[in-house]
Design an enzyme around this catalytic site. Sequence first.
Site, PDB file in Angstrom:
ATOM      1  N   ARG A   1      45.975 -42.507  11.573  1.00 56.91           N
ATOM      2  CA  ARG A   1      45.043 -42.386  10.262  1.00 56.91           C
ATOM      3  C   ARG A   1      45.026 -41.157   9.739  1.00 56.91           C
ATOM      4  O   ARG A   1      43.938 -40.980   8.928  1.00 56.91           O
ATOM      5  CB  ARG A   1      43.881 -43.083  10.740  1.00 56.91           C
ATOM      6  CG  ARG A   1      43.777 -44.576  11.441  1.00 56.91           C
ATOM      7  CD  ARG A   1      42.422 -44.847  11.784  1.00 56.91           C
ATOM      8  NE  ARG A   1      42.653 -46.189  12.483  1.00 56.91           N
ATOM      9  CZ  ARG A   1      41.497 -46.863  12.935  1.00 56.91           C
ATOM     10  NH1 ARG A   1      40.261 -46.186  12.852  1.00 56.91           N
ATOM     11  NH2 ARG A   1      41.734 -48.033  13.429  1.00 56.91           N
TER      12      ARG A   1
ATOM     13  N   CYS B   1      51.697 -36.961  -9.371  1.00 54.96           N
ATOM     14  CA  CYS B   1      53.102 -37.336  -8.985  1.00 54.96           C
ATOM     15  C   CYS B   1      53.247 -37.635  -7.346  1.00 54.96           C
ATOM     16  O   CYS B   1      53.461 -38.472  -6.850  1.00 54.96           O
ATOM     17  CB  CYS B   1      54.114 -36.482  -9.827  1.00 54.96           C
ATOM     18  SG  CYS B   1      53.970 -36.347 -11.443  1.00 54.96           S
TER      19      CYS B   1
ATOM     20  N   SER C   1      56.780 -40.331  -8.704  1.00 56.61           N
ATOM     21  CA  SER C   1      57.848 -39.950  -9.984  1.00 56.61           C
ATOM     22  C   SER C   1      58.263 -38.382  -9.331  1.00 56.61           C
ATOM     23  O   SER C   1      57.450 -37.836  -9.090  1.00 56.61           O
ATOM     24  CB  SER C   1      56.947 -39.910 -11.109  1.00 56.61           C
ATOM     25  OG  SER C   1      58.058 -39.694 -12.385  1.00 56.61           O
TER      26      SER C   1
ATOM     27  N   HIS D   1      64.368 -39.549 -10.688  1.00 55.19           N
ATOM     28  CA  HIS D   1      65.138 -39.550 -11.927  1.00 55.19           C
ATOM     29  C   HIS D   1      65.964 -38.293 -12.573  1.00 55.19           C
ATOM     30  O   HIS D   1      65.344 -37.269 -12.115  1.00 55.19           O
ATOM     31  CB  HIS D   1      64.428 -40.295 -13.146  1.00 55.19           C
ATOM     32  CG  HIS D   1      62.937 -39.457 -13.320  1.00 55.19           C
ATOM     33  ND1 HIS D   1      61.867 -40.055 -12.638  1.00 55.19           N
ATOM     34  CD2 HIS D   1      62.774 -38.349 -13.946  1.00 55.19           C
ATOM     35  CE1 HIS D   1      60.880 -39.222 -12.862  1.00 55.19           C
ATOM     36  NE2 HIS D   1      61.107 -38.294 -13.882  1.00 55.19           N
TER      37      HIS D   1
ATOM     38  N   TYR E   1      66.635 -36.577 -16.224  1.00 57.94           N
ATOM     39  CA  TYR E   1      66.508 -36.934 -17.731  1.00 57.94           C
ATOM     40  C   TYR E   1      67.741 -36.964 -18.496  1.00 57.94           C
ATOM     41  O   TYR E   1      68.524 -36.094 -18.005  1.00 57.94           O
ATOM     42  CB  TYR E   1      65.398 -35.717 -18.239  1.00 57.94           C
ATOM     43  CG  TYR E   1      63.973 -36.423 -18.069  1.00 57.94           C
ATOM     44  CD1 TYR E   1      63.351 -37.309 -18.755  1.00 57.94           C
ATOM     45  CD2 TYR E   1      63.039 -35.936 -16.906  1.00 57.94           C
ATOM     46  CE1 TYR E   1      62.202 -37.623 -18.459  1.00 57.94           C
ATOM     47  CE2 TYR E   1      61.909 -36.091 -16.851  1.00 57.94           C
ATOM     48  CZ  TYR E   1      61.372 -36.984 -17.763  1.00 57.94           C
ATOM     49  OH  TYR E   1      60.219 -37.574 -17.389  1.00 57.94           O
TER      50      TYR E   1
END
Length: 281
Positions: free
Chosen positions: A138, A157, A183, A223, A225
């Site tokens: 935990r 993020c 992200s 990702h 860009y």
Amino acid sequence: MSKADVIFINMCKDILDNGTDTKGEKVRPHWEDGTPAYTIKKFGVCNRYDLREEFPAITLRPTGLKSCFDEILWIWQKKSNDIRDLGSHIWDEWAGSDHTIGKAYGYQLSVKHKYKEGDFDQVDRVIFDLKNNPYSRRIMTNIYVHQDLHEMNLYPCAYSMTFNVTKGKDDKLILNGLLNQRSSDVLVANNWNVCQYALLLMMFARECDMIPGELVHMISDCHIYDRHIPIVREMINRPQFPAPKVSLNPEKKHFYDFVKEDLIIEDYQKNEQIKNIPVAI
């Protein structure tokens, strides 16, 4: 070659070859000129870095390790949301008139919560548990607090860390960590975050007399860009060098004693920096 380079290159190739293109879809980020910032993305990327083998800095381009260290101290040690407490200007874009980024990042780590052992903020609770109950399942933090999102200038993020202790062959305790990230802008911030949380593991391990072990990096939306694609294609074909040697001042034993100058970087061979990378906002 740096193992972090290999992981980075394979991740980028997978995104470019097998990812989903968001061009034409409704997206929040935009470029400085107002154009929508589309991406090619992969869902659920998991990368593993063993700090016992080497420090996970890429050499394909320099990662600003001193600034990484400064920011992780700002968030986790100073528990600050005030950009005036930070040595770099990376958060200036999201600061309000009060010079803060709202109830985000360090602010959330400063909030005290009630436990049966007393009141702790999330950082002090992690240290307490690692010292007193290291095999607990935990030991974790979470700064994605829904009730405060409307007062954050940027949603977190990298939002959650889970710490897990294992034992080595010599019975020495090993501190591992799992970073959850909703992200990741691969070109701008991926290795930056990896290095930051590797340094955090190293500091907590020092505080708790453990060996820094494995950092597992879980990314929901990983990702590249659209305007970064040619930069990434060039970058992943650059020469690769061995990982740098990164350590902490051996005289410092406690998490709250570290300062930016306590980071020791040796033999960091790297390619030249890529200048003027556009940043989506």
